[in-house]
Design a protein around this motif. Structure first.
Motif, short mmCIF file in Angstrom:
data_model
loop_
_atom_site.label_atom_id
_atom_site.label_comp_id
_atom_site.label_asym_id
_atom_site.label_seq_id
_atom_site.Cartn_x
_atom_site.Cartn_y
_atom_site.Cartn_z
N GLY A 130 0.79 -1.29 -0.05
CA GLY A 130 0.07 0.15 -0.03
C GLY A 130 0.97 1.22 0.18
O GLY A 130 0.56 2.08 -0.58
N LEU A 131 2.06 1.22 0.96
CA LEU A 131 2.78 2.42 1.00
C LEU A 131 3.52 2.60 -0.52
O LEU A 131 3.86 3.67 -0.91
N GLY A 132 3.95 1.41 -1.07
CA GLY A 132 4.44 1.67 -2.55
C GLY A 132 3.48 1.96 -3.48
O GLY A 132 3.87 2.80 -4.39
N ARG A 133 2.28 1.65 -3.50
CA ARG A 133 1.39 2.28 -4.40
C ARG A 133 1.03 3.77 -4.25
O ARG A 133 1.07 4.31 -5.12
N LEU A 134 0.97 3.90 -3.02
CA LEU A 134 0.84 5.21 -2.73
C LEU A 134 1.96 6.20 -3.18
O LEU A 134 1.78 7.27 -3.70
N ALA A 135 3.27 5.64 -2.79
CA ALA A 135 4.39 6.73 -3.31
C ALA A 135 4.43 6.63 -4.66
O ALA A 135 4.81 7.57 -5.37
N TRP A 136 3.91 5.52 -5.55
CA TRP A 136 3.88 5.66 -7.14
C TRP A 136 2.86 6.54 -7.49
O TRP A 136 2.95 7.37 -8.59
N ALA A 137 1.68 6.54 -6.83
CA ALA A 137 0.73 7.54 -7.26
C ALA A 137 1.26 8.87 -7.02
O ALA A 137 0.89 9.84 -7.94
N VAL A 138 1.73 9.08 -5.94
CA VAL A 138 2.17 10.52 -5.88
C VAL A 138 3.31 10.92 -6.71
O VAL A 138 3.38 12.11 -7.46
N ALA A 139 4.28 10.00 -7.09
CA ALA A 139 5.37 10.36 -7.88
C ALA A 139 4.72 10.53 -9.48
O ALA A 139 5.18 11.56 -10.03
#
Length: 100
Positions: free
Chosen positions: A41-50
């Motif tokens: 979830g944190l990886g997906r959130l970081a990817w979406a923000v980037a």
């Protein structure tokens, strides 16, 4: 009266130990699954923000370049009073229309 494990049969002790071991394994697996879901979830959130930030930068560069290019050529903005873009006729290359 004191609790005495020697009064229990070996099969009962093995059964209890098996249940305790299964509970420990279940807790370990559930904890590992929760950690994996949190990391994903944190990886997906970081990817979406980037990706959102990169998209915003690209749109900003495109908008800025359009302003600079129009100012350099001296053309006014090609928008109507309603804010909709007016179609720009494509120049012809002779036999075939220009396709860009």
């Amino acid at each position: 009266m004191q609790f005495d494990l020697s009064a229990l049969e070996t099969a009962t002790l093995v059964f209890i130990a098996t249940l305790v071991f299964a509970a420990v394994l279940a807790i370990f697996v559930l904890t590992a699954a929760l950690a994996a879901m949190l990391l994903l979830g944190l990886g997906r959130l970081a990817w979406a923000v980037a990706a959102g930030m990169l998209l915003a930068v690209v749109h900003g560069i495109n908008a800025g370049w359009e302003i600079v290019a129009r100012a350099a050529v001296g053309f006014p903005s090609r928008t109507s009073a309603s804010g909709a873009r007016e179609p720009v006729p494509a120049p012809s290359t002779g036999t075939y229309p220009r396709v860009i």
